[in-house]
Design a protein around this motif. Structure first.
Motif, PDB file in Angstrom:
ATOM      1  N   LYS A  36       0.852  -1.253   0.048  1.00 43.15           N
ATOM      2  CA  LYS A  36      -0.007  -0.065   0.128  1.00 43.15           C
ATOM      3  C   LYS A  36       0.812   1.284   0.203  1.00 43.15           C
ATOM      4  CE  LYS A  36      -4.280  -1.557   2.060  1.00 43.15           C
ATOM      5  NZ  LYS A  36      -5.181  -1.535   3.244  1.00 43.15           N
ATOM      6  N   MET A  37       2.033   1.455   0.901  1.00 42.10           N
ATOM      7  CA  MET A  37       2.806   2.526   0.995  1.00 42.10           C
ATOM      8  C   MET A  37       3.472   2.423  -0.639  1.00 42.10           C
ATOM      9  SD  MET A  37       6.070   3.085   3.328  1.00 42.10           S
ATOM     10  CE  MET A  37       7.285   1.854   2.345  1.00 42.10           C
ATOM     11  N   SER A  38       4.149   1.695  -1.016  1.00 48.21           N
ATOM     12  CA  SER A  38       4.412   1.633  -2.324  1.00 48.21           C
ATOM     13  C   SER A  38       3.658   2.232  -3.441  1.00 48.21           C
ATOM     14  CB  SER A  38       5.424   0.460  -2.918  1.00 48.21           C
ATOM     15  OG  SER A  38       6.196  -0.155  -2.186  1.00 48.21           O
ATOM     16  N   ALA A  39       2.327   1.544  -3.601  1.00 49.07           N
ATOM     17  CA  ALA A  39       1.521   2.120  -4.412  1.00 49.07           C
ATOM     18  C   ALA A  39       1.158   3.629  -4.187  1.00 49.07           C
ATOM     19  CB  ALA A  39       0.193   1.208  -4.261  1.00 49.07           C
ATOM     20  N   LYS A  72       1.565   9.385  -6.109  1.00 48.86           N
ATOM     21  CA  LYS A  72       2.263  10.786  -5.660  1.00 48.86           C
ATOM     22  C   LYS A  72       3.285  11.209  -6.789  1.00 48.86           C
ATOM     23  CE  LYS A  72      -0.071  11.073  -1.622  1.00 48.86           C
ATOM     24  NZ  LYS A  72      -0.977  12.223  -1.096  1.00 48.86           N
ATOM     25  N   THR A  73       4.115  10.347  -7.060  1.00 46.06           N
ATOM     26  CA  THR A  73       5.202  10.754  -7.685  1.00 46.06           C
ATOM     27  C   THR A  73       5.269  10.707  -9.227  1.00 46.06           C
ATOM     28  OG1 THR A  73       6.410   8.462  -7.587  1.00 46.06           O
ATOM     29  CG2 THR A  73       7.130  10.283  -5.858  1.00 46.06           C
ATOM     30  N   GLU A  74       3.883  10.287  -9.641  1.00 48.07           N
ATOM     31  CA  GLU A  74       3.423  10.164 -11.083  1.00 48.07           C
ATOM     32  C   GLU A  74       3.948  11.510 -11.919  1.00 48.07           C
ATOM     33  OE1 GLU A  74       1.941   8.449 -14.564  1.00 48.07           O
ATOM     34  OE2 GLU A  74       2.566   7.601 -12.704  1.00 48.07           O
ATOM     35  N   VAL A  75       3.696  12.622 -11.333  1.00 47.37           N
ATOM     36  CA  VAL A  75       4.124  13.757 -11.899  1.00 47.37           C
ATOM     37  C   VAL A  75       5.407  14.055 -12.108  1.00 47.37           C
ATOM     38  CG1 VAL A  75       1.926  15.047 -10.505  1.00 47.37           C
ATOM     39  CG2 VAL A  75       4.315  15.137  -9.651  1.00 47.37           C
ATOM     40  N   LEU A  76       6.527  13.353 -11.568  1.00 44.40           N
ATOM     41  CA  LEU A  76       7.571  13.604 -11.784  1.00 44.40           C
ATOM     42  C   LEU A  76       8.271  12.705 -12.780  1.00 44.40           C
ATOM     43  CD1 LEU A  76       8.882  13.724  -7.979  1.00 44.40           C
ATOM     44  CD2 LEU A  76       8.351  15.656 -10.022  1.00 44.40           C
ATOM     45  N   LYS A  77       7.459  11.666 -13.359  1.00 44.21           N
ATOM     46  CA  LYS A  77       8.086  10.605 -14.011  1.00 44.21           C
ATOM     47  C   LYS A  77       8.733  10.996 -15.492  1.00 44.21           C
ATOM     48  CE  LYS A  77       3.829   8.920 -16.262  1.00 44.21           C
ATOM     49  NZ  LYS A  77       4.357   9.381 -17.695  1.00 44.21           N
TER      50      LYS A  77
END
Length: 450
Positions: free
Chosen positions: A232-235, A240-245
């Motif tokens: 759950k934490m990793s997902a 949250k970091t999708e905007v940085l990919k």
């Protein structure tokens, strides 16, 4: 570096003509690229022709990362000017004795560095294996691999999990294929990892595609107590970091992802290591299958696993804020008990359980614990104290807060004995009862429960 310099030599290999540096009784092959990759893609092994000339880059490649103020303080300042950020960080370096006998094949130790799967690289001065190589007549290969956002956070098709682990597997394939051509024994390979490097090695033992790539493992201070129920934490962190990919400025990525870290604090202790190996994604099994996989593979590897007596003192007793309230009297007693409990929870009990499970499944396993034994050393034997013992290199550690009150002569005396024991294990998979132990070391062969 040019091949006509007196202090260089050339290894003629199937991989290419590799230029190496002679240095005070050893030969160094620095920063050879073993694979390449696009962002969030699996590593692709690199191929040259045997006539290609392979040289080392001027600066040491390192995965983009944010410096840790704690590591900078406790271990030493990073000479950032000598490193170059490279998000495809598939490099390895080889250190071997300058003189070996004709047809001699030396045992190979492969160093997988720690740093919470987030910081570090294979070629730091504090983990320079030259001293060990000269003393014990072995070869040490240090491996760099993708970290953090690039290597240890994934979970969908666009951002696969475990890319850093796949990098390590490609490095091991390279070593298996070519190490004999620089004097190493391709059938006597020991993986050595500390902290998250030890965690990675434990999981390499149950990864797909690792058959015959190594024979032994040395796992130091692996935070195996943080490996459970991270999905759950990793997902959430991935989302949250999708905007940085797609960010092209990697240093901006490093600055930006930190603002999402507070959102995972609710997941407890495991949030102290938000990046990591992820079960249920290639090359790993599901979490509920992991113990059975370790037991199944137990007879395949010789295992040396252990921890330091006061691991979490590295984080707790070095905090100025905590010391303000817990630095003396009753507060210090509370602090000591907290270090004891958290060390056992994160490192100690999981290591002991791991060792016993391996032994019960028919594996050859040794368990160790490193103590301080110094009366006037309030920090004890914390996380990372094993590094100067294994690697030596006094000049690299001279500014370390970790060793502030410890004479280097003591580090060297105990380190030399420890290096001899670890090399004995790397050669044979065994440590004789008659081999000299440093007084700081508890070491025993783990017997199966009847």
């Amino acid at each position: 570096m040019t091949p006509n310099q007196q202090n260089t030599t050339i290894f003629e290999t199937r991989f290419g003509r590799i230029i190496a540096l002679k240095d005070d009784g050893i030969i160094r092959i620095k920063s050879i690229r073993y694979a390449c990759s696009e962002r969030f893609q699996k590593p692709v092994p690199l191929e040259y022709s045997s006539s290609s000339l392979i040289t080392s880059p001027e600066k040491t490649p390192v995965c983009p990362q944010s410096l840790s103020p704690l590591v900078e303080k406790m271990i030493g300042a990073t000479p950032v000017e000598s490193f170059e950020a490279d998000e495809a960080t598939q490099y390895l370096s080889i250190t071997r004795p300058e003189i070996i006998s004709e047809n001699e094949k030396l045992p190979v130790v492969v160093w997988i560095h720690g740093g919470s799967h987030e910081i570090g690289c294979g070629d730091l001065a504090t983990a320079d294996p030259a001293e060990w190589v000269k003393e014990q007549h072995i070869i040490v290969v240090t491996v760099s691999y993708r970290l953090g956002l690039f290597g240890f956070l994934g979970g969908d098709e666009k951002r696969p999990a475990n890319l850093g682990l796949l990098d390590m597997i490609e490095a091991l394939r390279w070593i298996k294929k070519y190490i004999a051509e620089v004097g190493g024994d391709e059938n006597n390979i020991t993986l050595l990892g500390q902290s998250s490097g030890g965690d990675a090695i434990a999981h390499l033992m149950i990864s797909e595609g690792i058959e015959d790539l190594f024979q032994r493992v040395i796992i130091q201070s692996a935070p195996l107590g943080l490996r459970h129920k991270r999905q759950k934490m990793s997902a959430e962190f991935l989302k949250k970091t999708e905007v940085l990919k797609d960010e092209t400025d990697v240093l901006k990525m490093m600055d930006e992802y930190g603002r999402f870290l507070p959102s995972v604090i609710k997941y407890g202790l495991k949030a102290a290591m938000p990046f990591g190996t992820q079960y249920g994604f290639f090359p790993l099994c599901k979490e509920e299958e992991s113990l059975d996989m370790w037991k199944k593979n137990a007879p395949k590897y010789d295992i040396l696993i252990g921890f330091n007596n006061d691991e979490t003192a590295f984080y707790l007793k070095t905090s100025e804020a905590l010391n303000k309230y817990f630095g003396k009297g009753l507060g210090l007693k509370i602090m000591d008990k907290t270090v004891e409990k958290t060390t056992e929870l994160i490192y100690g009990t999981p290591a002991k359980q791991f060792a016993q499970n391996i032994s019960d499944a028919g594996g050859n396993v040794y368990l160790f614990r490193i103590h301080s034994k110094l009366k006037d050393n309030p920090i004890g034997a914390p996380h990372c104290i094993d590094l100067p013992l294994i690697f030596g290199n006094e000049s690299a550690w001279k500014s370390s807060e970790l060793l502030k009150d410890i004479p280097w002569s003591r580090i060297h005396e105990h380190g030399e004995k420890l290096r001899a024991l670890w090399a004995e294990f790397a050669r044979t998979g065994k440590i004789a009862d008659t081999s000299e132990r440093p007084e700081i070391l508890e070491l025993r062969k783990v017997q199966p429960h009847i």
